[in-house]
Design an enzyme around this catalytic site. Structure first.
Site: not given
Ligand SMILES: *Cc1c(COP(=O)(O)O)cnc(C)c1O
Length: 457
Positions: A121-122, A125, A134, A138, A141, A143, A302, A339, A346
């Protein structure tokens, strides 16, 4: 050592009568805990006075998986339906009720998956889902669409696809293992995955998101800590929502992880009737920092199936941060996060501290309501740093420069999809006005590439 942490090292959680005769060496064995999880009504009702609504939830066909480790079940108050531990793991009839804007995949994770289980997504990372299992489940959840299905686990071939993607995607510097719960995969596979990730040079940090220390602290063995410590820098976020989950067993698991050099954080979810209180949250974060666990995020619930009745207003989240920031240690204050439904990622939400602004001056308020002014430097030169900045590698973020891209002059605007189409409105051009280029801005900044306005992805 604080008074509370001293108590945590010297005590154990008392067990309900049904497990009173289990020998200690079994009770403290994570394999025993996993294979003796409770999920059946007939067993639950032997040690919990279930309400009609809980019986309805437990008996419902097609409900999200129910499974609770005996250890976590022993934290449940058998006579209080509002027990914060109980509400997180015992289904209620109302979790089956649909609500406005409910979605199956509210974070649009599946749309951001280049290969199965990897959510990119980012810019730098990725989230790597490595299991659907799990230690306990929860009820809220996020997911639940993929989690809990014992038949649908990840295969070696899928891990290879995930690792392959990471090997050929050099902008990824941070991999977050999640699931399911990564600490429930077999020790051999966990070691394999961490080892393969560590071999990829551009991966700088590895993170694990796990509720195992909370549901199954017995799993945090010396061997597990040794495995994790081989792959530093490795960070771990646990998931505690209420002080009632903080036990001697959790304390000892966190202490072991910290001693293995794993920095610990906590992610909680704001849950109506469980922890939607400034005073409960303060107690929670104070106990977490005594365990050397840094509160990281507090999530708004969520818009996911099953979670409807756990949702609070957003105002409650802001009120909680208002009640923490300034009132207690900065280390104890998490970021409150929504989110974004639809996959926006986020988004931090916070009380407003900047009250007003004029050239050269800002007006701020503190947590007490004290209002002050900060006078900005009249001769600040933001370009003085440029010579040093030139020595730092700029990391590419293809198409994801976002609002920073606007500030740095790489783009003039971010436009909604089809904006240009809509605003053409078949405009007739005047014969004296044919030259499109004069409507394009001309940038003089160093970074500017004089890119024409384009629709952002
Ligand atoms: C939460 C999440 C992350 C990590 O987010 P940080 O703000 O860096 O902790 C990375 N990828 C996805 C898809 C996420 O949902």
């Amino acid at each position: 050592m604080s008074k509370l942490s001293k108590a945590w090292t010297q005590q154990v959680t008392p067990r309900p009568a049904i497990w009173a005769d289990v020998p200690d060496e079994k009770w403290t064995d994570w394999r025993w805990q996993l294979s003796h999880r409770v999920s059946e009504l007939e067993i639950l009702e032997t040690f919990i006075n279930l309400t009609d609504e809980e019986i309805e939830g437990i008996s419902a066909p097609n409900r999200f998986r129910l499974d609770i480790t005996p250890y976590f079940a022993s934290l449940i108050d058998p006579d209080d339906p509002m027990c914060p531990v109980r509400q997180q793991v015992i289904p209620k009839g109302r979790e089956l009720k649909a609500f406005d804007s409910m979605m199956e995949d509210s974070l649009a994770e599946d749309r951001h998956s280049p290969v199965p289980g990897l959510v990119h997504r980012y810019p730098d990372r990725v989230l790597m889902l490595v299991t659907t299992q799990c230690a306990s489940y929860c009820r809220y959840c996020t997911r639940s669409r993929i989690v809990g299905d014992a038949a649908a686990t990840f295969s070696k071939a899928e891990f290879e696809l995930q690792l392959d993607y990471l090997r050929r995607t050099p902008q990824v510097r941070d991999v977050l293992l999640s699931g399911g719960d990564p600490l429930t995969v077999s020790p051999r596979i966990l070691d394999y995955l961490l080892g393969e990730l560590r071999k990829i040079e551009h991966i700088e940090i590895i993170r694990i998101g796990s509720r195992v220390p909370v549901f199954l602290p017995q799993r945090v063995t010396d061997e597990l800590c040794e495995t994790l410590a081989k792959y530093h820098p490795l960070w771990l976020n646990i998931h505690v929502n209420h002080p009632k989950e903080i036990t001697p067993e959790l304390y000892q698991a966190c202490d072991k992880l910290s001693r293995a050099g794993v920095p610990l954080g906590n992610q909680s979810v704001l849950l109506a009737g469980v922890n939607d209180s400034v005073h409960i949250q303060r107690e929670l974060v104070h106990q977490l920092v005594q365990m050397r666990v840094r509160p990281y995020y507090l999530y708004q619930c969520d818009l996911v199936e099953g979670a409807g009745h756990f949702r609070t207003s957003v105002a409650k989240g802001i009120e909680i941060i208002e009640g923490l920031r300034g009132h207690t240690s900065g280390y104890a204050v998490p970021q409150y996060i929504i989110d974004a439904p639809g996959g926006g990622g986020k988004i931090p939400v916070a009380p407003q501290y900047l009250i007003s602004q004029a050239p050269g001056k800002v007006v701020l308020r503190n947590y007490e309501g004290f209002i002050t002014t900060y006078t900005e430097a009249g001769d600040y030169d933001p370009d003085a740093i440029k010579a040093w900045e030139a020595k730092v590698e700029k990391r590419p973020e293809p198409g994801q420069e976002g609002v920073l891209g606007l500030l740095e002059g790489e783009q003039l605007a971010i436009k909604p999809e089809a904006f240009d189409e809509i605003h053409k409105r078949n405009a007739m051009k005047h014969r004296l006005n044919q030259d499109e280029s004069k409507w394009q801005p001309f940038h003089t900044g160093e970074n500017s590439k004089n890119i024409p306005l384009t629709t952002a992805e």
